[in-house]
Design a protein around this motif. Structure first.
Motif, PDB file in Angstrom:
ATOM      1  N   GLY A   8       1.455  -8.139 -17.675  1.00 26.28           N
ATOM      2  CA  GLY A   8       0.275  -7.409 -17.210  1.00 26.28           C
ATOM      3  C   GLY A   8       0.222  -6.023 -17.810  1.00 26.28           C
ATOM      4  N   PRO A   9      -0.955  -5.420 -17.821  1.00 24.81           N
ATOM      5  CA  PRO A   9      -1.101  -4.088 -18.396  1.00 24.81           C
ATOM      6  C   PRO A   9      -0.403  -3.024 -17.554  1.00 24.81           C
ATOM      7  N   ASN A  10      -0.252  -1.841 -18.093  1.00 22.24           N
ATOM      8  CA  ASN A  10       0.317  -0.724 -17.332  1.00 22.24           C
ATOM      9  C   ASN A  10      -0.469  -0.499 -16.054  1.00 22.24           C
ATOM     10  N   GLY A  11       0.262  -0.302 -14.962  1.00 27.89           N
ATOM     11  CA  GLY A  11      -0.394  -0.022 -13.690  1.00 27.89           C
ATOM     12  C   GLY A  11      -0.791  -1.267 -12.913  1.00 27.89           C
ATOM     13  N   ALA A  12      -0.460  -2.461 -13.435  1.00 31.34           N
ATOM     14  CA  ALA A  12      -0.894  -3.714 -12.793  1.00 31.34           C
ATOM     15  C   ALA A  12      -0.165  -3.990 -11.490  1.00 31.34           C
ATOM     16  N   GLY A  13       1.080  -3.487 -11.370  1.00 24.57           N
ATOM     17  CA  GLY A  13       1.874  -3.749 -10.173  1.00 24.57           C
ATOM     18  C   GLY A  13       3.195  -4.453 -10.452  1.00 24.57           C
ATOM     19  N   LYS A  14       3.603  -4.510 -11.713  1.00 24.04           N
ATOM     20  CA  LYS A  14       4.838  -5.210 -12.078  1.00 24.04           C
ATOM     21  C   LYS A  14       6.068  -4.514 -11.496  1.00 24.04           C
ATOM     22  N   SER A  15       6.171  -3.211 -11.736  1.00 22.12           N
ATOM     23  CA  SER A  15       7.356  -2.497 -11.237  1.00 22.12           C
ATOM     24  C   SER A  15       7.394  -2.467  -9.712  1.00 22.12           C
ATOM     25  N   THR A  16       6.246  -2.386  -9.106  1.00 22.01           N
ATOM     26  CA  THR A  16       6.191  -2.430  -7.640  1.00 22.01           C
ATOM     27  C   THR A  16       6.758  -3.757  -7.139  1.00 22.01           C
ATOM     28  N   THR A  17       6.353  -4.850  -7.777  1.00 21.47           N
ATOM     29  CA  THR A  17       6.848  -6.179  -7.394  1.00 21.47           C
ATOM     30  C   THR A  17       8.364  -6.255  -7.554  1.00 21.47           C
ATOM     31  N   THR A  33       0.874  -1.173   0.000  1.00 24.50           N
ATOM     32  CA  THR A  33       0.000   0.000   0.000  1.00 24.50           C
ATOM     33  C   THR A  33       0.908   1.219   0.000  1.00 24.50           C
ATOM     34  N   TYR A  34       0.817   2.037  -1.033  1.00 22.03           N
ATOM     35  CA  TYR A  34       1.642   3.245  -1.073  1.00 22.03           C
ATOM     36  C   TYR A  34       1.152   4.252  -0.037  1.00 22.03           C
ATOM     37  N   ARG A  35       2.012   5.209   0.254  1.00 21.78           N
ATOM     38  CA  ARG A  35       1.724   6.154   1.334  1.00 21.78           C
ATOM     39  C   ARG A  35       0.441   6.951   1.112  1.00 21.78           C
ATOM     40  N   ASN A  36       0.086   7.128  -0.163  1.00 22.61           N
ATOM     41  CA  ASN A  36      -1.160   7.862  -0.439  1.00 22.61           C
ATOM     42  C   ASN A  36      -2.395   6.985  -0.264  1.00 22.61           C
ATOM     43  N   GLY A  37      -2.175   5.726   0.200  1.00 19.66           N
ATOM     44  CA  GLY A  37      -3.311   4.837   0.453  1.00 19.66           C
ATOM     45  C   GLY A  37      -3.640   3.900  -0.704  1.00 19.66           C
ATOM     46  N   PHE A  38      -2.929   4.092  -1.842  1.00 20.14           N
ATOM     47  CA  PHE A  38      -3.218   3.239  -3.005  1.00 20.14           C
ATOM     48  C   PHE A  38      -2.691   1.813  -2.779  1.00 20.14           C
ATOM     49  N   VAL A  39      -3.574   0.824  -2.971  1.00 16.62           N
ATOM     50  CA  VAL A  39      -3.184  -0.578  -2.778  1.00 16.62           C
ATOM     51  C   VAL A  39      -2.697  -1.142  -4.116  1.00 16.62           C
ATOM     52  N   ALA A  40      -1.366  -1.276  -4.245  1.00 15.17           N
ATOM     53  CA  ALA A  40      -0.782  -1.701  -5.520  1.00 15.17           C
ATOM     54  C   ALA A  40      -0.651  -3.222  -5.609  1.00 15.17           C
ATOM     55  N   LEU A  41      -0.438  -3.899  -4.473  1.00 17.88           N
ATOM     56  CA  LEU A  41      -0.345  -5.370  -4.464  1.00 17.88           C
ATOM     57  C   LEU A  41      -1.240  -5.917  -3.353  1.00 17.88           C
TER      58      LEU A  41
HETATM   59  P1  ADP Z   1       3.286  -1.577 -13.704  1.00 18.82           P
HETATM   60  O1  ADP Z   1       4.744  -1.725 -13.543  1.00 18.82           O
HETATM   61  O2  ADP Z   1       2.565  -2.883 -13.857  1.00 18.82           O
HETATM   62  O3  ADP Z   1       2.908  -0.610 -14.801  1.00 18.82           O
HETATM   63  P2  ADP Z   1       3.413  -0.224 -11.153  1.00 18.82           P
HETATM   64  O4  ADP Z   1       3.889  -1.225 -10.186  1.00 18.82           O
HETATM   65  O5  ADP Z   1       4.378   0.781 -11.672  1.00 18.82           O
HETATM   66  O6  ADP Z   1       2.678  -0.973 -12.368  1.00 18.82           O
HETATM   67  O7  ADP Z   1       2.214   0.583 -10.521  1.00 18.82           O
HETATM   68  C1  ADP Z   1       1.096  -0.086  -9.935  1.00 18.82           C
HETATM   69  C2  ADP Z   1       0.131   0.963  -9.414  1.00 18.82           C
HETATM   70  O8  ADP Z   1       0.709   1.626  -8.298  1.00 18.82           O
HETATM   71  C3  ADP Z   1      -0.206   2.026 -10.443  1.00 18.82           C
HETATM   72  O9  ADP Z   1      -1.561   2.337 -10.338  1.00 18.82           O
HETATM   73  C4  ADP Z   1       0.649   3.197 -10.007  1.00 18.82           C
HETATM   74  O10 ADP Z   1       0.039   4.409 -10.353  1.00 18.82           O
HETATM   75  C5  ADP Z   1       0.710   3.020  -8.500  1.00 18.82           C
HETATM   76  N1  ADP Z   1       1.953   3.587  -7.933  1.00 18.82           N
HETATM   77  C6  ADP Z   1       3.211   3.324  -8.324  1.00 18.82           C
HETATM   78  N2  ADP Z   1       4.094   4.002  -7.576  1.00 18.82           N
HETATM   79  C7  ADP Z   1       3.372   4.706  -6.695  1.00 18.82           C
HETATM   80  C8  ADP Z   1       3.698   5.614  -5.627  1.00 18.82           C
HETATM   81  N3  ADP Z   1       4.958   5.912  -5.332  1.00 18.82           N
HETATM   82  N4  ADP Z   1       2.682   6.150  -4.918  1.00 18.82           N
HETATM   83  C9  ADP Z   1       1.416   5.836  -5.219  1.00 18.82           C
HETATM   84  N5  ADP Z   1       1.030   4.991  -6.182  1.00 18.82           N
HETATM   85  C10 ADP Z   1       2.000   4.431  -6.923  1.00 18.82           C
END
Ligand code: ADP
Ligand code: ADP
Length: 226
Positions: A37-46, A12-20
């Motif tokens: 996965g599509p853009n925004g799926a959570g790949k880079s976060t993982t 969960t990112y600090r802004n409250g967004f649940v990415a995984l």
């Molecule tokens: P992908 O690599 O699959 O495109 P990301 O892992 O980059 O996806 O992002 C997953 C989601 O998390 C997206 O909706 C993105 O906007 C959000 N996100 C990524 N980094 C941050 C951050 N630092 N703070 C808040 N939300 C984030």
């Protein structure tokens, strides 16, 4: 040995967004694995969590048995990362970018130079070694990051969208190179949003969407289902 074991991973990112939302993933040593996965799926976060660049908020991640929270240095030593963004000093000579990175991992200078020569030649960058990286084309910068990721001989090579924005001819030559690296024993995980790329390279695949793994199977099984 498992190259990667992820259990109940949450972010969960600090802004409250649940990415995984509690993902499980397991990658065997020697595998060539796609996280699709599509853009925004959570790949880079993982990828960020696996490489200790992003803090997780729940679950566990082990890289060749090393827990990324308890033993981050050991986990990082196993990994070569090719990030999506160019993150090297553009004003540094190409050769030095490679040898400095190897030095950071404790590789002896002489060995670093030998490996750097090997990969720069293999990736068509040898003639560019004295020039600064800023003068390289986008595709060359991408290959520079691949060479840089390999000089400490990581057991696991992770590439985040390695061929984004790369033309088809260069993409194919990068694929051939990665197949060779995998055949020599390096486990590879790549993220992509091209099914074609996953299909061409990978034996196993996980599909991620909105922070959840919606499919995790062999490439062959997936293709028979389509
Ligand atoms: P992908 O690599 O699959 O495109 P990301 O892992 O980059 O996806 O992002 C997953 C989601 O998390 C997206 O909706 C993105 O906007 C959000 N996100 C990524 N980094 C941050 C951050 N630092 N703070 C808040 N939300 C984030
Ligand atoms: P020169 O050969 O031009 O006299 P050096 O061999 O000291 O100079 O290297 C100059 C630049 O070329 C440095 O940036 C160095 O990192 C790079 N370089 C030289 N040999 C290699 C090598 N085997 N692999 C990578 N970079 C190299």
């Amino acid at each position: 040995m498992k190259a990667l074991e992820i259990e109940g991973l949450e972010k969960t990112y600090r802004n409250g967004f649940v990415a995984l939302k509690g993902i499980d993933l397991s990658v065997e040593e020697g595998d060539f694995f796609a996280l699709l996965g599509p853009n925004g799926a959570g790949k880079s976060t993982t990828i960020g969590i696996i490489t200790s660049l992003v803090d997780k908020t729940g679950g566990s991640v082990r890289v060749f048995g090393a827990d990324v929270s308890k033993d981050p240095m050991e986990a990082r030593r196993c990994i070569g990362l090719v990030p999506q963004e160019f993150n090297f000093n553009q004003f540094e000579p190409v050769g030095e970018i490679i040898t400095n990175q190897a030095g950071y991992y404790g590789v002896e200078p002489q060995i670093a130079r030998e490996r750097s020569e090997h990969y720069l030649k293999k990736l068509g960058l040898w003639e560019k070694r004295h020039g600064s990286a800023r003068n390289l084309s986008g595709g060359m910068k991408r290959r520079l990051m691949i060479a840089r990721a390999l000089t400490h001989e990581p057991k696991l090579l992770i590439l985040d969208e390695p061929t984004a924005g790369v033309d088809i001819e260069l993409r194919r030559s990068m694929w051939a190179f990665l197949r060779e690296v995998n055949a020599e024993g390096t486990t590879i995980i790549l993220t992509t949003h091209y099914l074609e790329e996953a299909e061409s390279l990978c034996r196993n695949i996980a599909i991620i969407d909105q922070g959840e793994i919606i499919e995790n199977t062999s490439m062959r099984t997936l293709l028979t289902q389509l």
